[in-house]
Design a protein around this motif. Structure first.
Motif, mmCIF file in Angstrom:
data_model
loop_
_atom_site.group_PDB
_atom_site.id
_atom_site.type_symbol
_atom_site.label_atom_id
_atom_site.label_comp_id
_atom_site.label_asym_id
_atom_site.label_seq_id
_atom_site.Cartn_x
_atom_site.Cartn_y
_atom_site.Cartn_z
ATOM 1 N N THR A 39 0.825 -1.208 0.000
ATOM 2 C CA THR A 39 0.000 0.000 0.000
ATOM 3 C C THR A 39 0.862 1.262 0.000
ATOM 4 O OG1 THR A 39 -1.732 -1.205 1.188
ATOM 5 C CG2 THR A 39 -1.889 1.196 1.166
ATOM 6 N N SER A 79 -6.081 9.281 1.508
ATOM 7 C CA SER A 79 -7.347 8.597 1.217
ATOM 8 C C SER A 79 -7.103 7.172 0.733
ATOM 9 C CB SER A 79 -8.137 9.372 0.168
ATOM 10 O OG SER A 79 -8.549 10.613 0.680
ATOM 11 N N LYS A 80 -6.082 6.979 -0.090
ATOM 12 C CA LYS A 80 -5.744 5.630 -0.570
ATOM 13 C C LYS A 80 -5.326 4.729 0.586
ATOM 14 C CE LYS A 80 -4.255 7.080 -5.166
ATOM 15 N NZ LYS A 80 -3.099 7.224 -6.064
ATOM 16 N N LEU A 82 -6.266 5.052 3.734
ATOM 17 C CA LEU A 82 -7.456 4.780 4.528
ATOM 18 C C LEU A 82 -8.367 3.754 3.832
ATOM 19 C CD1 LEU A 82 -8.272 8.411 5.705
ATOM 20 C CD2 LEU A 82 -7.255 6.573 7.057
ATOM 21 N N GLU A 83 -8.514 3.878 2.518
ATOM 22 C CA GLU A 83 -9.338 2.937 1.751
ATOM 23 C C GLU A 83 -8.772 1.513 1.823
ATOM 24 O OE1 GLU A 83 -9.527 4.601 -2.155
ATOM 25 O OE2 GLU A 83 -10.792 6.271 -1.502
ATOM 26 N N ALA A 84 -7.454 1.417 1.992
ATOM 27 C CA ALA A 84 -6.796 0.116 2.082
ATOM 28 C C ALA A 84 -6.875 -0.462 3.507
ATOM 29 C CB ALA A 84 -5.348 0.211 1.639
#
Length: 91
Positions: A39, A79-80, A82-84
């Protein structure tokens, strides 16, 4: 007798004030090292070495700054993360 004049110049320096923000990644007991490393490589453009080092720092210290820069650049990256499913914030 000659007279020497000293000229003093005032130099005006315009300082560019840029506020550097940071993405801080926090430790959790859910995500694997591999997931965190992958990530960080995807979201923060880390090399595999950088991502591995950050994951170890997070594991042992509880948190790590993983990216610094302008807020507009960091927001989509955070945001990426958190989305992961990672725990991160911009400070």
């Amino acid at each position: 007798m000659s007279t020497r004049e000293k000229t003093s110049e005032e130099l005006l320096v315009e300082e560019t004030v840029s506020t550097q923000n940071e993405i801080v990644l926090y430790n959790d007991d859910v995500n694997t090292f591999d997931h965190v490393i992958e990530t960080l490589m995807y979201a923060c453009d880390h090399t595999s070495m950088q991502a591995e080092q950050c994951s170890l720092i997070v594991h042992y210290k509880g948190k790590c700054t993983v990216k610094t820069g302008e807020y507009d650049d960091l927001k989509p990256r955070c945001s990426k993360l958190l989305e992961a499913g990672l725990s991160a914030e911009i400070i």
